[in-house]
Design an enzyme around this catalytic site. Structure first.
Site, PDB file in Angstrom:
ATOM      1  N   LYS A   1      59.538  34.010  25.527  1.00 41.01           N
ATOM      2  CA  LYS A   1      58.133  34.804  24.949  1.00 41.01           C
ATOM      3  C   LYS A   1      58.526  36.249  25.283  1.00 41.01           C
ATOM      4  CE  LYS A   1      53.236  35.026  26.388  1.00 41.01           C
ATOM      5  NZ  LYS A   1      52.357  34.012  27.058  1.00 41.01           N
TER       6      LYS A   1
ATOM      7  N   ILE B   1      59.070  30.637  17.108  1.00 41.35           N
ATOM      8  CA  ILE B   1      58.295  29.128  17.279  1.00 41.35           C
ATOM      9  C   ILE B   1      56.857  29.285  17.605  1.00 41.35           C
ATOM     10  CG2 ILE B   1      60.318  27.584  17.792  1.00 41.35           C
ATOM     11  CD1 ILE B   1      59.525  28.163  20.750  1.00 41.35           C
TER      12      ILE B   1
ATOM     13  N   ASP C   1      41.562  30.160  30.851  1.00 39.26           N
ATOM     14  CA  ASP C   1      41.738  30.108  29.575  1.00 39.26           C
ATOM     15  C   ASP C   1      42.176  28.445  28.972  1.00 39.26           C
ATOM     16  OD1 ASP C   1      41.465  31.162  26.730  1.00 39.26           O
ATOM     17  OD2 ASP C   1      43.512  32.136  26.814  1.00 39.26           O
TER      18      ASP C   1
ATOM     19  N   VAL D   1      57.062  34.139  20.579  1.00 36.87           N
ATOM     20  CA  VAL D   1      58.050  33.112  21.350  1.00 36.87           C
ATOM     21  C   VAL D   1      59.016  32.726  20.232  1.00 36.87           C
ATOM     22  CG1 VAL D   1      57.889  31.019  22.520  1.00 36.87           C
ATOM     23  CG2 VAL D   1      56.038  32.604  22.423  1.00 36.87           C
TER      24      VAL D   1
HETATM   25  N1  LIG Z   1      57.376  26.995  26.381  1.00 39.60           N
HETATM   26  C1  LIG Z   1      56.816  26.720  25.171  1.00 39.60           C
HETATM   27  N2  LIG Z   1      57.415  25.871  24.286  1.00 39.60           N
HETATM   28  C2  LIG Z   1      57.275  25.931  22.764  1.00 39.60           C
HETATM   29  N3  LIG Z   1      56.294  26.719  22.190  1.00 39.60           N
HETATM   30  C3  LIG Z   1      55.841  27.523  23.137  1.00 39.60           C
HETATM   31  C4  LIG Z   1      56.200  27.686  24.532  1.00 39.60           C
HETATM   32  N4  LIG Z   1      55.384  28.780  24.911  1.00 39.60           N
HETATM   33  C5  LIG Z   1      54.757  29.310  23.604  1.00 39.60           C
HETATM   34  N5  LIG Z   1      54.823  28.538  22.744  1.00 39.60           N
HETATM   35  C6  LIG Z   1      54.341  28.721  21.302  1.00 39.60           C
HETATM   36  O1  LIG Z   1      54.149  30.250  21.476  1.00 39.60           O
HETATM   37  C7  LIG Z   1      52.380  30.353  21.042  1.00 39.60           C
HETATM   38  C8  LIG Z   1      52.060  31.535  21.594  1.00 39.60           C
HETATM   39  O2  LIG Z   1      52.588  31.340  23.331  1.00 39.60           O
HETATM   40  P1  LIG Z   1      51.610  31.980  24.265  1.00 39.60           P
HETATM   41  O3  LIG Z   1      50.291  31.235  24.221  1.00 39.60           O
HETATM   42  O4  LIG Z   1      52.148  31.951  25.674  1.00 39.60           O
HETATM   43  O5  LIG Z   1      51.281  33.363  23.911  1.00 39.60           O
HETATM   44  P2  LIG Z   1      50.132  34.359  24.231  1.00 39.60           P
HETATM   45  O6  LIG Z   1      50.632  35.824  23.495  1.00 39.60           O
HETATM   46  O7  LIG Z   1      49.722  34.654  25.494  1.00 39.60           O
HETATM   47  O8  LIG Z   1      49.100  33.667  23.181  1.00 39.60           O
HETATM   48  P3  LIG Z   1      47.653  33.540  22.869  1.00 39.60           P
HETATM   49  O9  LIG Z   1      47.299  34.010  21.778  1.00 39.60           O
HETATM   50  O10 LIG Z   1      47.295  32.094  23.116  1.00 39.60           O
HETATM   51  O11 LIG Z   1      47.029  34.005  24.187  1.00 39.60           O
HETATM   52  C9  LIG Z   1      52.043  28.842  21.836  1.00 39.60           C
HETATM   53  O12 LIG Z   1      50.663  28.760  20.966  1.00 39.60           O
HETATM   54  C10 LIG Z   1      53.098  27.891  21.360  1.00 39.60           C
HETATM   55  O13 LIG Z   1      52.992  27.488  20.157  1.00 39.60           O
END
Ligand SMILES: Nc1ncnc2c1ncn2[C@@H]1O[C@H](COP(=O)(O)OP(=O)(O)OP(=O)(O)O)[C@@H](O)[C@H]1O
Length: 464
Positions: free
Chosen positions: A132, A109, A220, A117
């Site tokens: 995640k 998703i 962020d 994720v």
């Molecule tokens: N709890 C959640 N429910 C639904 N979708 C989620 C959730 N957590 C994350 N996502 C989806 O997954 C994507 C990536 O999650 P997240 O931002 O936590 O990861 P990241 O690797 O830290 O990303 P970033 O590149 O933004 O730093 C989010 O933009 C969102 O679309």
């Protein structure tokens, strides 16, 4: 299952501004500054912070993320295991069991820079979650987990339900936000009404205030990291760049996302006020559909952040009320001491006007014959009371200011369009003092817009 083998952001981030830059084309996907500097040495600030945290944890009996150097010498993930020992039972159980024993993993998703994720469903209850996945070899996940756990329980923060691990990865089981990202909603909907923008900002600032009160700086804040539930409630996510601070502690790790980053971050010495700046950037985008600081390259964006001016006289702002502009200016002032705190934002007359519960009831009913972009409203109940504290904020800065709570309540009782006009006029007379104004972004020189609209997934994601 998709591979997600990129390096994870961690606290060890610093950035040399002005050095050779990543080609712009490579930046068109929600990058944090950490991405540009992953190869650099970990910042002294974060090392110091973690050491302080580590020492404090011993004193207080809490575990925090271990100092980076120790972590890098330890077997992988020891810090997380130690951390898991002090988080909730579900998470402790997760340490012993495999995620597959308790959850069915489903479709992807979301995909961040550092992980993937996926949807997951509890085998026991059928309840759906987001999972995640972060690869161990590339991840110092304990800090993110620890901060999520530390903040857990606030309705505006994505709840971390459990943490699992196998040889390869960590699995963070979180509450599922069905509504997607605020960024996607913004892309679809474009410019927001002041009423909606104020409510979004208020919800965000309430969460930021909670983080700050809990000693956490998010670092962020951007619409990609604001998720929405099915009912539209906002949830702040992605604490991968967040840090815990002690009272008055200054930070110097250069992290964030380019267009949302505060100027003092680029200068390398900052506080929790950086989150207010980023929220101000978001408010700007909500109100006019453009990011305030743009440029054709990373250097140009940083230059705009450091030197650019906000131009409220441009046609872009014609339909936006003066109080809204005032709030944007006070969130995007480079003078950190003049920049509003989370508390002050919440007390700003524009926020109070649009979000105070009695006002909400008052402003929902459109009525014909009223003019002004957001004046199509009818007052049908008791007049709004704006806290005197809010008004005094302005009075404190300029003796010529009026108190919003003095906006003739008798006139408001007339319950017709003239009343909302009167209130609007009164609010529009709220001004900041010259001394305060001089500390804002300087004279109104238009910021060069690189494109006709930046309200696209690409541009908002890349925060350019
Ligand atoms: N709890 C959640 N429910 C639904 N979708 C989620 C959730 N957590 C994350 N996502 C989806 O997954 C994507 C990536 O999650 P997240 O931002 O936590 O990861 P990241 O690797 O830290 O990303 P970033 O590149 O933004 O730093 C989010 O933009 C969102 O679309």
């Amino acid at each position: 299952m998709e591979s997600y083998g990129r390096k994870r952001k961690g606290p060890e981030i610093s950035l040399s501004i002005g050095k050779s830059l990543t080609p712009l084309t490579d930046l068109w996907s929600h990058m944090s500054l950490g991405d540009y500097s992953r190869q650099k040495k970990r910042s002294k600030e974060d090392e110091a912070k973690e050491l302080v945290g580590s020492i404090r944890s011993v004193v207080e009996g809490n575990f925090t993320a271990p100092p980076g150097k120790v972590a890098s010498m330890d077997p992988l993930c020891r810090g997380l295991k130690r951390k898991i020992g002090c988080i909730d039972r579900a998470t402790q159980l997760g340490r012993k069991k495999k995620i597959a024993q308790e959850y069915d993993l489903g479709a992807k998703i979301g995909h961040g820079k550092f992980g993937c994720v996926v949807l997951c469903r509890s085998r026991a209850t059928g309840e759906e979650f987001a999972c995640k996945m972060l690869r161990k070899r590339e991840e110092l996940v304990h800090q993110e987990v620890e901060i999520m756990q530390h903040l857990s329980g606030h309705s505006g923060i994505v709840t971390l339900n459990a943490v699992y691990e196998d040889l390869e990865s960590f699995y963070l089981v979180m509450e599922l936000c069905h509504g997607g990202r605020l960024l996607d909603q913004m892309t679809k909907e474009g410019q927001y009404s002041e009423h909606r923008a104020a409510n979004i900002l208020r919800d965000l600032i309430l969460v930021i205030k909670y983080c700050h009160d809990m000693g956490v700086v998010h670092r962020d804040i951007k619409p990609e990291n604001i998720l929405l539930t099915a009912s539209g409630q906002m949830k702040l996510a992605d604490f991968g760049l967040a840090v815990r601070v002690t009272n008055g502690q200054n930070l110097n790790g250069v992290v964030g996302s380019p267009a949302y980053v505060a100027p003092e971050v680029l200068a390398g010495n900052y506080s929790e006020k950086v989150d207010i700046w980023s929220a101000g950037v978001l408010l700007h985008a909500l109100l006019v559909g453009f990011l305030p600081f743009q440029g054709g390259s990373l250097a140009a964006v940083f230059d705009a952040i450091k030197k650019g001016s906000l131009d409220f006289t441009s046609g872009l702002w014609d339909s936006v009320s003066q109080p809204a502009q005032d709030l944007v200016a006070h969130m995007l002032t480079r003078d950190v001491s003049a920049r509003l705190t989370a508390d002050e934002v919440l007390k700003h007359p524009w926020i109070v006007f649009y979000t105070e519960p009695t006002l909400e009831a008052l402003t929902l009913k459109p009525v014909s014959g009223c003019h002004g972009r957001h004046g199509q409203q009818k007052l049908t109940a008791t007049p709004p009371r704006v806290e005197s504290k809010t008004s005094s904020y302005f009075l404190h800065n300029d003796s010529t200011l009026i108190s919003l709570s003095d906006v003739s309540s008798s006139r408001l009782e007339e319950q017709d369009c003239r009343l909302i006009d009167a209130l609007t006029t009164a609010i529009s007379r709220v001004r900041i003092s010259e001394s305060k104004r001089s500390r804002l972004c300087g004279p109104a020189i238009p910021i060069k817009q690189e494109c006709s609209s930046n309200m696209t997934v690409n541009s908002l994601c890349t925060a350019f």
